[in-house]
Design an enzyme around this catalytic site. Structure first.
Site, PDB file in Angstrom:
ATOM      1  N   TRP A   1      -5.364  -3.254 -12.652  1.00  0.00           N
ATOM      2  CA  TRP A   1      -4.257  -2.340 -12.944  1.00  0.00           C
ATOM      3  C   TRP A   1      -3.776  -2.554 -14.378  1.00  0.00           C
ATOM      4  CZ3 TRP A   1      -3.073   1.583  -9.992  1.00  0.00           C
ATOM      5  CH2 TRP A   1      -1.879   2.269 -10.234  1.00  0.00           C
ATOM      6  N   HIS A  24      -7.433  -4.633  -1.377  1.00  0.00           N
ATOM      7  CA  HIS A  24      -6.271  -5.427  -0.965  1.00  0.00           C
ATOM      8  C   HIS A  24      -5.312  -4.598  -0.123  1.00  0.00           C
ATOM      9  CE1 HIS A  24      -4.589  -3.341  -4.465  1.00  0.00           C
ATOM     10  NE2 HIS A  24      -3.397  -3.558  -3.924  1.00  0.00           N
ATOM     11  N   HIS A  41       6.345  -5.794  -1.327  1.00  0.00           N
ATOM     12  CA  HIS A  41       5.892  -5.297  -2.632  1.00  0.00           C
ATOM     13  C   HIS A  41       6.972  -4.402  -3.257  1.00  0.00           C
ATOM     14  CE1 HIS A  41       3.156  -4.041  -5.726  1.00  0.00           C
ATOM     15  NE2 HIS A  41       2.705  -2.952  -5.159  1.00  0.00           N
ATOM     16  N   HIS A  82       4.962   4.794  -2.694  1.00  0.00           N
ATOM     17  CA  HIS A  82       4.901   3.443  -2.118  1.00  0.00           C
ATOM     18  C   HIS A  82       6.122   3.177  -1.241  1.00  0.00           C
ATOM     19  CE1 HIS A  82       1.583   2.059  -4.794  1.00  0.00           C
ATOM     20  NE2 HIS A  82       1.461   1.094  -3.904  1.00  0.00           N
ATOM     21  N   GLU A 120      -5.770  -0.605  -0.303  1.00  0.00           N
ATOM     22  CA  GLU A 120      -6.092  -0.061  -1.623  1.00  0.00           C
ATOM     23  C   GLU A 120      -7.374  -0.689  -2.157  1.00  0.00           C
ATOM     24  OE1 GLU A 120      -2.297  -1.133  -3.492  1.00  0.00           O
ATOM     25  OE2 GLU A 120      -1.526   0.884  -3.011  1.00  0.00           O
TER      26      GLU A 120
HETATM   27 ZN   LIG Z   1      -1.254  -3.012  -4.121  1.00  0.00          ZN
END
Ligand SMILES: [Zn+2]
Length: 211
Positions: A17, A51, A57, A162, A174
């Site tokens: 990312w 993952h 998160h 999210h 993901e």
């Molecule tokens: Zn993630």
């Protein structure tokens, strides 16, 4: 029984990312250096490669990855092809023939080709869920959703999509590679590492075909 490994390999050259550290593999001991064993040390974020995201998160008091329900992480899953969709909006999802009552839905989009075409390159131009696509899935009671890029949410909808999904207790898978997966019904087995309180964890994810 046919097993499709939908996990992507972890390596130093893989795409990560934007703004996050690349994977780093070093050696604590190494046979090639005369040691009695090889012991590698792996450094990466928990959102690297294939993952699972946990509610923590995006929610301070949300459960960690060790609190996720294993009965959701293992079970029937539908692979849905959305090969020409530029984004997974509610309208697009309505037209994809997602079975009523689907519990686990994995979307194969044009993203899956990126794993082989440009494996080390991160792009923001991937296909993901918009906020109304996320709401569409929550409204239909989907419990686990997977998308074939490093986020289930589209770049422009990252935080809202999210939060909608994780706030509803949907487990997010993901970084899966669905390039070999035909549309249809499978058994999904996806077990994230049991990191205490982790906001996510790498997982080996497989689809099982047949009985
Ligand atoms: Zn993630």
């Amino acid at each position: 029984m046919l097993i499709h490994d939908i996990s992507i390999p972890i390596s130093e050259s893989m795409a990560v990312w934007r703004g996050q550290p690349a994977v780093a593999v070093t050696y604590v001991r190494r046979l090639a250096d005369g040691d009695h064993a090889t012991v590698s040390h792996l450094a990466m974020t928990v959102h690297t490669g294939t993952h699972v995201d946990a509610p923590s998160h995006h929610y301070v008091d949300g459960p960690g990855v060790d609190g996720l329900d294993l009965t959701t992480l293992v079970g029937p899953a539908d692979v849905i092809h959305a090969m020409s969709a530029p984004a997974l909006t509610g309208d697009v999802l309505s037209g994809l023939g997602i079975p009523n009552g689907a519990e686990r839905v994995l979307f194969r989009t044009r993203n899956s080709a990126l794993w082989s075409r440009s494996p080390g390159e991160f792009t923001t131009n991937y296909v993901g869920l918009t906020d109304d696509g996320a709401r569409w899935l929550v409204d239909r009671g989907v419990e686990l959703v997977g998308v074939d890029y490093l986020s289930v949410a589209a770049w422009d909808h990252l935080v809202p999509a999210h939060r909608i999904l994780l706030g509803a207790g949907v487990i997010l898978l993901e970084g899966i590679d669905l390039s070999g997966a035909a549309p249809g019904a499978y058994q999904l087995v996806c077990l994230p590492l049991k990191m205490a309180g982790g906001d996510g964890a790498p997982a080996r994810a497989i689809l099982i075909e047949g009985d």
